[in-house]
Scaffold this active site. Structure first.
Site, PDB file in Angstrom:
ATOM      1  N   TYR A 154      38.227  39.361  46.531  1.00  0.00           N
ATOM      2  CA  TYR A 154      37.585  39.683  45.251  1.00  0.00           C
ATOM      3  C   TYR A 154      36.383  40.600  45.497  1.00  0.00           C
ATOM      4  O   TYR A 154      36.216  41.631  44.848  1.00  0.00           O
ATOM      5  CB  TYR A 154      37.159  38.369  44.594  1.00  0.00           C
ATOM      6  CG  TYR A 154      36.424  38.475  43.281  1.00  0.00           C
ATOM      7  CD1 TYR A 154      37.115  38.505  42.072  1.00  0.00           C
ATOM      8  CD2 TYR A 154      35.027  38.515  43.231  1.00  0.00           C
ATOM      9  CE1 TYR A 154      36.431  38.569  40.857  1.00  0.00           C
ATOM     10  CE2 TYR A 154      34.341  38.575  42.034  1.00  0.00           C
ATOM     11  CZ  TYR A 154      35.045  38.607  40.846  1.00  0.00           C
ATOM     12  OH  TYR A 154      34.362  38.671  39.652  1.00  0.00           O
ATOM     13  N   LYS A 158      35.681  44.438  44.217  1.00  0.00           N
ATOM     14  CA  LYS A 158      34.529  44.781  43.364  1.00  0.00           C
ATOM     15  C   LYS A 158      33.649  45.836  44.038  1.00  0.00           C
ATOM     16  O   LYS A 158      33.116  46.732  43.371  1.00  0.00           O
ATOM     17  CB  LYS A 158      33.725  43.518  43.037  1.00  0.00           C
ATOM     18  CG  LYS A 158      34.466  42.517  42.140  1.00  0.00           C
ATOM     19  CD  LYS A 158      34.812  43.098  40.778  1.00  0.00           C
ATOM     20  CE  LYS A 158      35.253  42.028  39.787  1.00  0.00           C
ATOM     21  NZ  LYS A 158      35.631  42.589  38.483  1.00  0.00           N
TER      22      LYS A 158
HETATM   23  P1  NAI Z   1      37.696  35.434  31.677  1.00  0.00           P
HETATM   24  O1  NAI Z   1      38.645  34.670  32.503  1.00  0.00           O
HETATM   25  O2  NAI Z   1      36.951  34.735  30.604  1.00  0.00           O
HETATM   26  O3  NAI Z   1      38.404  36.711  31.046  1.00  0.00           O
HETATM   27  C1  NAI Z   1      39.222  37.558  31.808  1.00  0.00           C
HETATM   28  C2  NAI Z   1      40.256  38.149  30.883  1.00  0.00           C
HETATM   29  O4  NAI Z   1      41.024  39.099  31.646  1.00  0.00           O
HETATM   30  C3  NAI Z   1      41.252  37.101  30.345  1.00  0.00           C
HETATM   31  O5  NAI Z   1      41.383  37.226  28.946  1.00  0.00           O
HETATM   32  C4  NAI Z   1      42.546  37.437  31.068  1.00  0.00           C
HETATM   33  O6  NAI Z   1      43.718  37.126  30.304  1.00  0.00           O
HETATM   34  C5  NAI Z   1      42.390  38.922  31.274  1.00  0.00           C
HETATM   35  N1  NAI Z   1      43.263  39.441  32.321  1.00  0.00           N
HETATM   36  C6  NAI Z   1      43.527  38.929  33.540  1.00  0.00           C
HETATM   37  N2  NAI Z   1      44.421  39.684  34.180  1.00  0.00           N
HETATM   38  C7  NAI Z   1      44.726  40.711  33.344  1.00  0.00           C
HETATM   39  C8  NAI Z   1      45.576  41.835  33.441  1.00  0.00           C
HETATM   40  N3  NAI Z   1      46.351  42.047  34.512  1.00  0.00           N
HETATM   41  N4  NAI Z   1      45.617  42.692  32.402  1.00  0.00           N
HETATM   42  C9  NAI Z   1      44.886  42.473  31.294  1.00  0.00           C
HETATM   43  N5  NAI Z   1      44.075  41.423  31.143  1.00  0.00           N
HETATM   44  C10 NAI Z   1      43.985  40.560  32.167  1.00  0.00           C
HETATM   45  O7  NAI Z   1      36.665  36.081  32.731  1.00  0.00           O
HETATM   46  P2  NAI Z   1      35.279  36.857  32.544  1.00  0.00           P
HETATM   47  O8  NAI Z   1      34.257  36.080  33.231  1.00  0.00           O
HETATM   48  O9  NAI Z   1      35.078  37.260  31.154  1.00  0.00           O
HETATM   49  O10 NAI Z   1      35.575  38.128  33.456  1.00  0.00           O
HETATM   50  C11 NAI Z   1      35.549  39.456  32.967  1.00  0.00           C
HETATM   51  C12 NAI Z   1      35.186  40.376  34.113  1.00  0.00           C
HETATM   52  O11 NAI Z   1      33.863  40.069  34.565  1.00  0.00           O
HETATM   53  C13 NAI Z   1      36.086  40.253  35.326  1.00  0.00           C
HETATM   54  O12 NAI Z   1      36.361  41.534  35.858  1.00  0.00           O
HETATM   55  C14 NAI Z   1      35.260  39.445  36.305  1.00  0.00           C
HETATM   56  O13 NAI Z   1      35.609  39.698  37.640  1.00  0.00           O
HETATM   57  C15 NAI Z   1      33.862  39.944  35.969  1.00  0.00           C
HETATM   58  N6  NAI Z   1      32.796  39.063  36.385  1.00  0.00           N
HETATM   59  C16 NAI Z   1      32.649  37.813  35.841  1.00  0.00           C
HETATM   60  C17 NAI Z   1      31.640  36.988  36.273  1.00  0.00           C
HETATM   61  C18 NAI Z   1      31.423  35.616  35.719  1.00  0.00           C
HETATM   62  O14 NAI Z   1      30.613  34.864  36.319  1.00  0.00           O
HETATM   63  N7  NAI Z   1      32.044  35.222  34.624  1.00  0.00           N
HETATM   64  C19 NAI Z   1      30.700  37.430  37.312  1.00  0.00           C
HETATM   65  C20 NAI Z   1      30.932  38.757  37.793  1.00  0.00           C
HETATM   66  C21 NAI Z   1      31.938  39.535  37.329  1.00  0.00           C
END
Ligand code: NAI
Length: 255
Positions: A154, A158
């Site tokens: 991961y 990133k």
């Molecule tokens: P989340 O799990 O709430 O939302 C992620 C969304 O991406 C989900 O709706 C999922 O269905 C969708 N998804 C997954 N694979 C997909 C694909 N192949 N095509 C289209 N949609 C897809 O997670 P969150 O926290 O909102 O994450 C959003 C971004 O933020 C991610 O890139 C994550 O790596 C990044 N991030 C999140 C952090 C956290 O602590 N929540 C910290 C640092 C980065």
């Protein structure tokens, strides 16, 4: 700072949950037409928006890791709206696994969603974005710059996204490209660490390592996305914005 995205078209990947959903809602509230995409169409359909904004809210199933899906999505958007002002590469997933446990399938999946997808979506959207003097905001993570353990693949993806954003900003300067590095944000992605009471305990422990004393809210990342997409950031391109409540300002030995 009041954001006004009236008349603008915004594409968000992974918009059915967490940060992507908050970003999509913020843009909608700021007057944009929002194309909210996700791999999970049921989750997208379950999102409700204020009735007065419904005409500017469009959903579409889009696998942000799949080249054909991305191209078809951008083609559709071009035919439907004739413009694109902002692309937010947000879709993501997290896994907790040691390097010894990494499988080829796990590496391929993370690479496809977290790095290949944003590269392909950026490439596909660049012509439309350039016409609109638009912006790309990529969602990376502080994992790109700290070693937390259990996230090697991961983190590497990133870190690659951070580097890709800089090159994007240099090669295609007409489109401003920036990357946000969120810290620990309270979204469903944290289920990778556990569930129920165990997860709540992990979150409480995490909060003790965050100078601001709590996990971040998805809306706080959305604020940063809107800022970087707005005229207030007209001279910001190729930048990395850490939004982590002070975590990366903390010496690693205290984490
Ligand atoms: P989340 O799990 O709430 O939302 C992620 C969304 O991406 C989900 O709706 C999922 O269905 C969708 N998804 C997954 N694979 C997909 C694909 N192949 N095509 C289209 N949609 C897809 O997670 P969150 O926290 O909102 O994450 C959003 C971004 O933020 C991610 O890139 C994550 O790596 C990044 N991030 C999140 C952090 C956290 O602590 N929540 C910290 C640092 C980065």
């Amino acid at each position: 700072m009041a954001f006004d995205f009236s008349g603008k078209v915004v594409l968000v990947t992974g918009a059915a949950s967490g940060i992507g959903l908050a970003v999509a809602r913020h843009f909608l509230a700021a007057g944009a037409t929002v194309v909210a995409t996700d791999i999970d169409p049921d989750a997208l359909l379950s999102v409700t928006v204020p009735p007065e904004t419904a005409s500017r809210w469009r959903t579409r199933r889009l696998d942000a890791a799949d080249a054909a899906d991305i191209e078809a999505g951008v083609d559709w958007l071009s035919r439907e709206f004739g413009r694109l002002d902002v692309l937010v590469n947000n879709a993501g997933l997290a896994r907790l696994e040691s390097i010894s446990d990494l499988t080829e399938a796990a590496i391929d999946l993370q690479f496809a969603v977290l790095l290949k997808g944003p590269m392909l979506a950026s490439k596909a959207a660049l012509p439309l974005l350039a016409e609109a003097d638009g912006a790309i905001v990529n969602i990376a993570s502080i994992a790109a710059i700290i070693q937390a353990g259990g996230h090697a693949c991961y983190s590497a993806c990133k870190a690659g996204l951070v580097k890709f954003t800089r090159d994007l900003a240099k090669e295609h300067a007409r489109v401003r490209s920036n990357v946000i590095l969120p810290g620990f944000i309270d979204t469903p992605i944290l289920k990778a660490y556990g569930e129920g009471a165990a997860l709540e305990a992990i979150k409480a422990d995490l909060a003790t390592h965050i100078p601001r004393g709590r996990l971040g809210r998805p809306e706080e990342i959305a604020d940063a996305v809107l800022f970087l997409s707005s005229p207030f950031a007209a001279y910001i391109s190729g930048a990395e914005l850490v939004v982590d409540g002070g975590v990366t300002a903390t010496p690693l030995e205290t984490m």
